[in-house]
Design a protein around this motif. Structure first.
Motif, PDB file in Angstrom:
ATOM      1  N   PRO A   7       0.830  -1.206   0.000  1.00 35.24           N
ATOM      2  CA  PRO A   7       0.000   0.000   0.000  1.00 35.24           C
ATOM      3  C   PRO A   7       0.861   1.251   0.000  1.00 35.24           C
ATOM      4  CG  PRO A   7      -0.135  -1.143   2.111  1.00 35.24           C
ATOM      5  CD  PRO A   7       0.583  -2.037   1.183  1.00 35.24           C
ATOM      6  N   ILE A   8       0.345   2.289  -0.640  1.00 34.74           N
ATOM      7  CA  ILE A   8       1.096   3.544  -0.717  1.00 34.74           C
ATOM      8  C   ILE A   8       1.186   4.203   0.651  1.00 34.74           C
ATOM      9  CG2 ILE A   8       1.083   5.876  -1.665  1.00 34.74           C
ATOM     10  CD1 ILE A   8      -0.216   4.694  -4.171  1.00 34.74           C
ATOM     11  N   SER A   9       0.089   4.132   1.401  1.00 32.83           N
ATOM     12  CA  SER A   9       0.080   4.796   2.702  1.00 32.83           C
ATOM     13  C   SER A   9      -0.837   4.066   3.674  1.00 32.83           C
ATOM     14  CB  SER A   9      -0.370   6.251   2.555  1.00 32.83           C
ATOM     15  OG  SER A   9      -1.704   6.310   2.093  1.00 32.83           O
ATOM     16  N   MET A  10      -0.559   4.270   4.952  1.00 29.49           N
ATOM     17  CA  MET A  10      -1.392   3.744   6.025  1.00 29.49           C
ATOM     18  C   MET A  10      -1.367   4.735   7.175  1.00 29.49           C
ATOM     19  SD  MET A  10      -0.430  -0.299   6.241  1.00 29.49           S
ATOM     20  CE  MET A  10      -1.725  -0.638   7.411  1.00 29.49           C
ATOM     21  N   ASP A  11      -2.466   4.789   7.896  1.00 28.12           N
ATOM     22  CA  ASP A  11      -2.564   5.634   9.085  1.00 28.12           C
ATOM     23  C   ASP A  11      -2.865   4.771  10.301  1.00 28.12           C
ATOM     24  OD1 ASP A  11      -3.937   7.747   6.821  1.00 28.12           O
ATOM     25  OD2 ASP A  11      -2.398   8.513   8.163  1.00 28.12           O
ATOM     26  N   SER A  12      -2.348   5.188  11.429  1.00 25.74           N
ATOM     27  CA  SER A  12      -2.618   4.479  12.669  1.00 25.74           C
ATOM     28  C   SER A  12      -2.543   5.466  13.822  1.00 25.74           C
ATOM     29  CB  SER A  12      -1.597   3.363  12.872  1.00 25.74           C
ATOM     30  OG  SER A  12      -1.875   2.635  14.052  1.00 25.74           O
TER      31      SER A  12
END
Lengths: 112, 116
Positions: A7-12
């Motif tokens: 994935p290009i980006s992830m948030d947490s």
């Protein structure tokens, strides 16, 4: 050379477990899977490497299913300082050439 | 923990000038590499070096580039006549030769090259 897709980006959020999955459908029998971390304006930093099943170190765990066509980097209880780009690389261990092929990686952003 | 060091951290130069980027690999490592990363782009392989000679180079590593290990500790990348498109972060990396152990490459902090 096995191509990787992540994935290009992830948030947490802080304190959560983060799992980043990488696909490598064309992985060869001799290929190992390696993950690097990169902070802005710094060099990539080795996190973990594995061949099959599960590998764990003080920083992360790496899960590799039996078919080895994907792998999952697991970061337990992330903090703000884990905000970085994470790269999945597939290559031959002990290759005399040794060049690494970096994709665009996954930008992980950890929020307070 | 041993680490790869690089100097300078930031180099500003005029187009057409020569620059030398310096690296001190980890002391017991025998394979050395240069990579570069243009702002916002991927980390790209430039060259690998072993036993005092280039073992592999990419299409980026043209005649303007050269590498040298002038003594037992330093590993340098020279760009003879810099172009605007050479502006990038340049990373040095090294690894041990012992293939029965991890072939992990350890990267330095990088040199930011700005060509004006």
């Amino acid at each position: 050379l096995a191509k990787t897709t992540q994935p290009i980006s992830m948030d947490s959020y802080e304190g959560q477990e983060v799992n980043i999955t990488c696909s490598h459908n064309n992985i060869a029998t001799n290929d190992y899977i390696t993950w690097y971390q990169q902070f802005p304006s710094q060099g990539p930093r080795f996190i973990i490497q594995g061949y099959k099943t599960k590998v764990t170190n003080e920083v992360a765990s790496l899960f590799i299913p039996a078919d080895r066509k994907s792998s999952t980097l697991s970061l337990p209880r992330v903090s703000l300082s884990d905000t970085a780009v994470y790269y999945c690389l597939v290559g031959v261990r002990g290759s005399t050439l040794g060049r690494l092929y970096f994709g665009r990686g996954t930008q992980l952003t950890v929020w307070p | 923990e041993p680490e790869v060091t690089q100097t300078p951290s930031h180099q500003v130069t005029q187009m057409g000038q020569e620059v030398i980027l310096r690296c001190v690999p980890i002391s017991n490592h025998l394979y050395f590499y240069w990579y570069r990363q243009i702002l916002g782009q991927k980390v790209e392989f430039l060259v690998s070096f072993y036993n005092n000679e280039i073992s592999e180079k990419s299409e980026i590593f043209d005649d303007q580039f050269s590498v040298e290990r002038p003594d037992g500790s330093n590993f340098t990348l020279k760009i003879r006549s810099t172009k605007l498109e050479d502006s990038a972060m340049y990373f040095c990396a090294s690894r041990t030769r012992r293939e029965h152990l991890s072939d992990t490459q350890y990267f330095g902090p990088g040199t930011r090259l700005t060509v004006l």
